[in-house]
Design an enzyme around this catalytic site. Structure first.
Site, mmCIF file in Angstrom:
data_model
loop_
_atom_site.group_PDB
_atom_site.id
_atom_site.type_symbol
_atom_site.label_atom_id
_atom_site.label_comp_id
_atom_site.label_asym_id
_atom_site.label_seq_id
_atom_site.Cartn_x
_atom_site.Cartn_y
_atom_site.Cartn_z
ATOM 1 C CD GLU A 245 42.937 60.361 101.183
ATOM 2 O OE1 GLU A 245 42.009 59.591 100.948
ATOM 3 O OE2 GLU A 245 44.104 60.180 100.797
ATOM 4 C CG ASP A 264 47.567 58.006 95.592
ATOM 5 O OD1 ASP A 264 47.069 57.303 94.690
ATOM 6 O OD2 ASP A 264 47.053 58.121 96.737
ATOM 7 C CG HIS A 269 42.590 62.989 92.468
ATOM 8 N ND1 HIS A 269 42.158 62.330 91.349
ATOM 9 C CD2 HIS A 269 42.737 62.029 93.417
ATOM 10 C CE1 HIS A 269 42.040 61.033 91.620
ATOM 11 N NE2 HIS A 269 42.395 60.827 92.864
ATOM 12 C CE LYS A 367 46.640 57.903 101.128
ATOM 13 N NZ LYS A 367 45.319 57.744 100.542
HETATM 14 C C1 BG6 Z 1 42.501 57.892 95.148
HETATM 15 C C2 BG6 Z 1 43.840 57.688 95.814
HETATM 16 O O1 BG6 Z 1 42.670 58.316 93.828
HETATM 17 O O2 BG6 Z 1 41.759 58.858 95.849
HETATM 18 C C3 BG6 Z 1 43.670 57.320 97.269
HETATM 19 O O3 BG6 Z 1 44.565 56.662 95.161
HETATM 20 C C4 BG6 Z 1 42.759 58.301 97.972
HETATM 21 O O4 BG6 Z 1 44.922 57.246 97.933
HETATM 22 C C5 BG6 Z 1 41.468 58.483 97.183
HETATM 23 O O5 BG6 Z 1 42.469 57.784 99.264
HETATM 24 C C6 BG6 Z 1 40.586 59.553 97.802
HETATM 25 O O6 BG6 Z 1 39.372 59.625 97.109
HETATM 26 P P1 BG6 Z 1 38.119 60.351 97.749
HETATM 27 O O7 BG6 Z 1 37.087 60.317 96.681
HETATM 28 O O8 BG6 Z 1 37.753 59.574 98.976
HETATM 29 O O9 BG6 Z 1 38.558 61.736 98.107
#
Ligand code: BG6
Length: 515
Positions: A245, A264, A269, A367
Site C-alpha cells: 500500500e 491487520d 487477506h 504501508k
Molecule cells: C483492510 C486493512 O483490511 O484492508 C487496511 O485493515 C488496508 O489497513 C485495507 O488498508 C486495504 O484494502 P484494499 O481493498 O484497499 O486493498
C-alpha cells in the site's frame, strides 16, 4: 398422455431459473442493522455498497436499513448522513427514485452497546418494520465495531430475542475483523458468537474474498487445463504474495497501534489468498466443499524458522511518496512514538503436502511502500537443461505466472523470448491479460458482493471459525517471536520495506519482485 406430450416438448435438461447462476440474484424480504454506522468503514464502504445494490435492483422492495449509534440523530439526520456517504462513495450514478425508496426504509436508534433500553427500542422497531415494510422477520446484524464490543452487542441481541428467528425467518450476524488478537482470543470470540448464533448464521468478513480477481483464482485454476499441471512443487520454485500500500496510517493510528501489519492483513487477506492458490480442487464449489479444502491446506501450513532469518518487520520513516513529502510513523497523529507496532511484515510459510513440500510461500505487506499493488507470483523453476551458450540467456530470469489482484487486475506470464536479430539472445517478455481490456462489465465492489451474499445466505466467501483459528495458529509463533525481540527495523516511506526483507530472500538465493 397429456403430461408425456408436454414433457416431450420441453428441452432436455432445461436450466431451471434458480440454477442459472448468471442471472442476477436478488435478496428476499429482509433488513440490515449496522452497529458502528458512524465509523469509517460504514461511511466509506458499507453505505455506498448498499446504495449500489439498491441501484442495481438487487435489494428487496421493503429493504430496511437501521443505524445504531450514540449520535443524537433523527431519521432525517441519518438519511442526510447516508446520502453524504453515498454521494461520495457509490460506484453507480445517483438516482433520485432509488434514493427515495431506500431512504423511506432508513431509521436510526440512539444508544450505547450496554444500554438495555436502546436495544429494547431496536427490538420494537424491528417488529414494527416487519409489520409495516414486509421485512418478514429476516434480519442481518452488521458488527462494524471494535472487537471489545462484540460480546456486548451479541449479548444484547440475545437478551432482546433479536438473535432467535421464528419459524420461516432468519437472523444472521456479519462480523468485521479483527477477529481476535491471536488464536486464543479468536477462540474465545468464536465461543461468544456461537453461543448465540449457530455457525451457519455467522458471516465473518474478509473483504479480499469479495474481490472479483480473488474469486478468479479458482476459475483460473480449475476451469483451465493450462495451469494445473505446473501448479506444484515439480515446477514451482517459490510463491510470492505481496500486498503493498502507498498510504500511511492517516487517521487510523488508534486502530492500528498495537495491531500492526501482520495481524491487520496477513492473518486474514494474505493467508486466504495463499489458501486459494494452494488448496486442492474441491469436489464442487459448494461452501462446504470449498471450506473443507481450505481448512485442509491451512492445517498443513507452518511458519518456517529461524524467524530472525525467515521473517522481517519494519516501521516507515519520513520520505517521499511520489512528489509528496510524507511524515514517518512516529510523527503520525495519535501514534505512540515508542510503539513497536510494525507497518511492514514479511514471513516465510511452508505447506506440508505432496503438492507443495519444499516450495516456500513468501508473504509480505506494508504501508507507505513504492506503490499500491496486490499480486500473487508463482515463480517457476529453471529448466533442467538449457542448450545455450553462456551469455545467450544471461538476462533471462525464471518464468512466472502472476495473478494481479489490484490495480490493473489481470494475469501476467513472464517467459523468455528470442531478441530479434541475427544473434541468439533470450530475454524476459511479458504476456498480459487485463480485465479492463477483455471485459466491458465492471467488477462490483467487494462489499456489495459480500453484503448481498450475507442476505442471500451464500456463505462461500466468508471464512469459518476454524479457518480464522488456523490462520492465527500459523501466525502466532512469529508474533510471539517479534514480541520478545525488540523493535522493528526502519524503512523510508516510498521504498519497498526494510533491508531485512531483502536479506530474507537473498539468504534463500531469491529476490522479491518489484511490481
Ligand atoms: C483492510 C486493512 O483490511 O484492508 C487496511 O485493515 C488496508 O489497513 C485495507 O488498508 C486495504 O484494502 P484494499 O481493498 O484497499 O486493498
Amino acid at each position: 398422455m397429456a403430461n408425456a406430450a408436454a414433457r416431450e416438448q420441453q428441452p432436455l435438461n432445461p436450466l431451471r431459473q434458480a440454477d442459472d447462476t448468471r442471472l442476477p440474484r436478488i435478496a428476499g424480504p429482509s433488513g440490515l442493522v449496522i452497529f458502528g454506522v458512524t465509523g469509517d468503514l460504514a461511511r466509506k464502504k458499507l453505505l455506498p455498497a448498499i446504495y449500489d445494490l439498491a441501484n442495481r435492483g438487487l435489494l428487496p422492495a421493503g429493504f430496511t436499513l437501521i443505524g445504531f449509534g450514540r449520535r443524537e440523530w433523527s431519521k432525517r439526520d441519518f438519511e442526510d448522513y447516508v446520502r453524504g456517504a453515498v454521494e461520495k462513495g457509490a460506484r453507480t450514478r445517483f438516482n433520485d427514485n432509488v434514493w427515495e425508496r431506500l431512504a423511506e426504509g432508513m431509521h436510526f436508534v440512539r444508544g450505547a452497546f450496554n444500554d438495555d433500553q436502546a436495544f429494547d427500542s431496536l427490538a420494537e422497531l424491528l417488529r414494527e418494520m416487519d409489520a409495516t415494510r414486509g421485512t418478514a422477520g429476516n434480519w442481518a446484524y452488521y458488527l462494524s465495531v471494535p472487537p471489545d464490543y462484540f460480546s456486548d452487542v451479541i449479548h444484547q441481541l440475545d437478551r432482546c430475542g433479536m438473535a432467535t428467528p421464528e419459524d420461516g425467518q432468519w437472523r444472521r450476524v456479519v462480523i468485521e475483523k479483527p477477529f481476535g488478537h491471536d488464536a486464543a482470543t479468536a477462540r474465545e470470540l468464536n465461543e461468544v458468537v456461537n453461543q448465540v448464533f449457530p455457525e451457519r448464521s455467522v458471516f465473518r468478513i474478509d473483504h479480499y474474498l469479495g474481490k472479483e480477481t480473488v474469486q478468479n483464482i479458482l476459475a483460473l485454476r480449475f476451469a483451465n487445463q493450462l495451469f494445473e499441471p505446473i501448479w506444484n512443487a515439480n515446477y514451482i520454485d517459490h510463491v510470492q504474495i505481496t500486498m503493498a500500500e502507498d498510504i500511511g496510517l492517516g487517521g487510523r493510528a488508534g486502530y492500528y497501534d498495537g495491531i500492526g501489519a501482520a495481524r491487520d492483513v496477513i492473518q486474514n487477506h494474505l493467508i486466504q489468498l495463499m489458501a486459494l492458490v494452494a488448496m486442492e480442487e474441491p469436489a464442487s464449489f459448494s461452501p462446504r466443499q470449498l471450506k473443507a479444502e481450505k481448512i485442509k491446506v491451512l492445517r498443513a501450513t507452518y511458519p518456517v524458522e529461524p524467524f530472525d532469518r525467515t521473517t522481517a518487520r519494519g516501521q516507515y520513516t519520513a520520505g517521499w511518496q511520489g512528489s509528496e513529502k510524507v511524515v514517518g510513523l512516529r510523527e503520525e497523529e495519535g501514534f505512540d512514538p515508542d510503539s513497536t507496532t510494525e507497518t511492514f511484515a514479511a514471513c516465510t510459510l511452508q505447506i506440508n503436502t505432496r503438492r507443495w513440500a519444499g516450495v516456500p510461500f513468501y508473504l509480505r505487506t506494508g504501508k507507505r511502500l513504492g506503490r499500491r499493488v496486490t499480486e500473487i507470483a508463482l515463480v517457476l523453476k529453471r529448466p533442467p537443461y538449457q542448450p545455450f551458450q553462456p551469455g545467450q540467456t544471461e538476462s533471462l530470469t525464471n518464468n512466472a505466472v502472476v495473478l494481479r489482484i489490484q490495480p490493473d487486475e489481470g494475469v501476467l506470464m513472464r517467459f523468455g523470448s528470442k531478441v530479434p536479430g541475427s544473434a541468439l539472445e533470450v530475454r524476459d517478455v511479458n504476456m498480459n491479460f487485463s480485465y479492463s481490456e477483455a471485459f466491458t462489465e465492471k467488477s462490483p465492489e467487494a462489499y456489495e458482493r459480500l453484503i448481498l451474499d450475507a442476505l442471500l445466505d451464500e456463505s462461500s466467501l466468508f471464512p469459518t471459525n476454524e479457518e480464522v483459528e488456523y490462520s492465527w495458529e500459523i501466525l502466532d509463533p512469529i508474533l510471539d517471536y517479534w514480541a520478545e525481540n525488540g523493535r522493528p527495523d526502519e524503512y523510508a516511506a516510498g521504498t519497498w520495506g526494510p533491508e531485512s526483507a531483502d536479506r530474507m530472500l537473498e539468504a534463500d538465493g531469491r529476490v522479491w519482485r518489484r511490481p
